[in-house]
Design a protein around this motif. Structure first.
Motif, PDB file in Angstrom:
ATOM      1  N   THR A 197       0.836  -1.196   0.000  1.00  0.00           N
ATOM      2  CA  THR A 197       0.000   0.000   0.000  1.00  0.00           C
ATOM      3  C   THR A 197       0.875   1.252   0.000  1.00  0.00           C
ATOM      4  OG1 THR A 197      -1.755  -1.143   1.208  1.00  0.00           O
ATOM      5  CG2 THR A 197      -1.774   1.272   1.261  1.00  0.00           C
ATOM      6  N   LEU A 198       0.565   2.166  -0.919  1.00  0.00           N
ATOM      7  CA  LEU A 198       1.301   3.419  -1.005  1.00  0.00           C
ATOM      8  C   LEU A 198       0.512   4.539  -0.332  1.00  0.00           C
ATOM      9  CD1 LEU A 198       2.574   3.342  -4.715  1.00  0.00           C
ATOM     10  CD2 LEU A 198       3.622   2.352  -2.666  1.00  0.00           C
ATOM     11  N   SER A 199       1.215   5.453   0.272  1.00  0.00           N
ATOM     12  CA  SER A 199       0.605   6.605   0.904  1.00  0.00           C
ATOM     13  C   SER A 199       0.477   7.739  -0.106  1.00  0.00           C
ATOM     14  CB  SER A 199       1.464   7.060   2.086  1.00  0.00           C
ATOM     15  OG  SER A 199       1.178   8.396   2.435  1.00  0.00           O
ATOM     16  N   ARG A 200      -0.744   8.271  -0.233  1.00  0.00           N
ATOM     17  CA  ARG A 200      -0.934   9.383  -1.162  1.00  0.00           C
ATOM     18  C   ARG A 200      -0.078  10.586  -0.759  1.00  0.00           C
ATOM     19  NH1 ARG A 200      -6.835  11.823  -2.117  1.00  0.00           N
ATOM     20  NH2 ARG A 200      -7.177   9.646  -2.702  1.00  0.00           N
ATOM     21  N   GLU A 201       0.016  10.821   0.531  1.00  0.00           N
ATOM     22  CA  GLU A 201       0.826  11.939   1.001  1.00  0.00           C
ATOM     23  C   GLU A 201       2.291  11.762   0.610  1.00  0.00           C
ATOM     24  OE1 GLU A 201      -1.413  10.330   2.789  1.00  0.00           O
ATOM     25  OE2 GLU A 201      -2.934  11.915   2.763  1.00  0.00           O
ATOM     26  N   GLN A 202       2.781  10.516   0.733  1.00  0.00           N
ATOM     27  CA  GLN A 202       4.159  10.233   0.344  1.00  0.00           C
ATOM     28  C   GLN A 202       4.355  10.468  -1.152  1.00  0.00           C
ATOM     29  OE1 GLN A 202       6.961   9.408   1.827  1.00  0.00           O
ATOM     30  NE2 GLN A 202       8.211   8.581   0.164  1.00  0.00           N
ATOM     31  N   ALA A 240       1.161   9.287  -9.453  1.00  0.00           N
ATOM     32  CA  ALA A 240       0.020   8.515  -8.949  1.00  0.00           C
ATOM     33  C   ALA A 240      -0.659   9.216  -7.776  1.00  0.00           C
ATOM     34  CB  ALA A 240       0.472   7.114  -8.532  1.00  0.00           C
ATOM     35  N   GLY A 241      -0.028  10.219  -7.214  1.00  0.00           N
ATOM     36  CA  GLY A 241      -0.622  10.964  -6.118  1.00  0.00           C
ATOM     37  C   GLY A 241      -1.397  12.188  -6.564  1.00  0.00           C
ATOM     38  N   TYR A 242      -1.494  12.387  -7.881  1.00  0.00           N
ATOM     39  CA  TYR A 242      -2.117  13.596  -8.416  1.00  0.00           C
ATOM     40  C   TYR A 242      -3.320  13.263  -9.285  1.00  0.00           C
ATOM     41  CZ  TYR A 242       2.232  15.977  -7.134  1.00  0.00           C
ATOM     42  OH  TYR A 242       3.291  16.489  -6.444  1.00  0.00           O
ATOM     43  N   GLY A 260       8.020   5.076  -0.719  1.00  0.00           N
ATOM     44  CA  GLY A 260       7.707   4.918   0.696  1.00  0.00           C
ATOM     45  C   GLY A 260       7.414   3.493   1.092  1.00  0.00           C
ATOM     46  N   ILE A 261       8.129   2.541   0.501  1.00  0.00           N
ATOM     47  CA  ILE A 261       7.915   1.130   0.822  1.00  0.00           C
ATOM     48  C   ILE A 261       9.208   0.534   1.362  1.00  0.00           C
ATOM     49  CG2 ILE A 261       6.045   0.762  -0.811  1.00  0.00           C
ATOM     50  CD1 ILE A 261       8.019  -0.246  -2.828  1.00  0.00           C
TER      51      ILE A 261
END
Length: 261
Positions: A42-47, A55-57, A132-133
């Motif tokens: 699982t990836l953190s959107r904030e990260q 992928a966070g945008y 962030g993994i």
């Protein structure tokens, strides 16, 4: 930029600006694919947003810049029947790892296109830090301790068609490992096992023996240069060191708005 363009000589030129602007929007919605052997993380959107990972945008000019790069790169690669691409640069700190991640993610958005992003920078693996993994094992563990690749690969949840072969710990004898028969065999397997898969390799910069040893194994390369830092001489030497490996793109990183020619 004018001096950089001259240095490209006969090579095809593509330039993309990675905007430093932070857009507003939701996480990009991607197709979900179930992986039976690859470990999901699982990836953190904030990260992702902190590290400027697309992928966070949501839709924005920053994401569109990578779509343009993707379209131009895929067009050239498909015309030649190529599926392995190295991302490297003339020197350290030019943003090649970020470019490799965002280009790989952008390609994974293409329908029917799977992507494997491999961290081949054994000296200083960085892709897992950007995302962030914390990998259980990395590429060096496969090369040194025979850890099966299936136990190393990671699939970020919610990002279908995208698999990461991470690094983990820095390796002192990286040049020997990256030129080893085992590494050559691995690249061949990654290239041919899934014909529809596109493989993006994040390499060390071209001032290292590691990059020069590995570059001949790929079909083509992209150079990432830093505005205001990379000189014409550095770029000329980087292109010469590729020694005939097709250059399908040039990314101008850390550029201010309107500075790309």
């Amino acid at each position: 930029m004018e001096s950089i363009s001259r240095a490209l000589g006969q090579h095809h030129q593509d330039a993309v600006q990675a905007s430093p602007q932070i857009p507003k929007g939701d996480l990009v919605s991607l197709e979900s694919i179930q992986y039976t052997q690859t470990r999901s993380v699982t990836l953190s959107r904030e990260q992702l947003r902190r590290q400027r990972i697309i992928a966070g945008y949501g839709p924005c000019a920053f994401v569109d810049a990578y779509k343009i790069l993707r379209t131009r790169v895929l067009h050239q690669m498909r015309e030649q029947g190529w599926n392995t691409l190295a991302i490297t640069g003339p020197g350290a700190g030019c943003g090649k790892s970020l470019t490799a991640i965002n280009l790989a993610l952008s390609i994974a958005l293409e329908v029917h296109q799977t992507v494997l992003l491999a961290d081949v920078n054994l000296r200083d693996p960085a892709i897992h830090r950007y995302l962030g993994i914390e990998p259980i094992a990395g590429l060096s563990d496969h090369l040194m301790d025979n850890v099966p690749i299936q136990k190393i690969l990671l699939n970020p949840r919610g990002i279908g068609r995208f698999v990461v072969l991470p690094g983990k710990r820095p390796i002192f004898n990286s040049s020997e490992l990256i030129a080893s028969p085992k590494m050559v065999q691995l690249v061949k397997e990654l290239k041919h096992r899934y014909p529809s898969r596109f493989v993006v390799f994040d390499l060390p910069h071209l001032g290292t023996a590691d990059a020069l040893s590995f570059a001949p194994y790929v079909d083509a390369a992209i150079l990432v240069v830093e505005e205001g830092k990379t000189t014409q001489d550095e770029l000329s030497r980087a292109i010469a060191s590729l020694d005939g490996i097709p250059l399908v793109g040039l990314v101008l990183n850390k550029a201010e708005t309107g500075s790309v020619e």
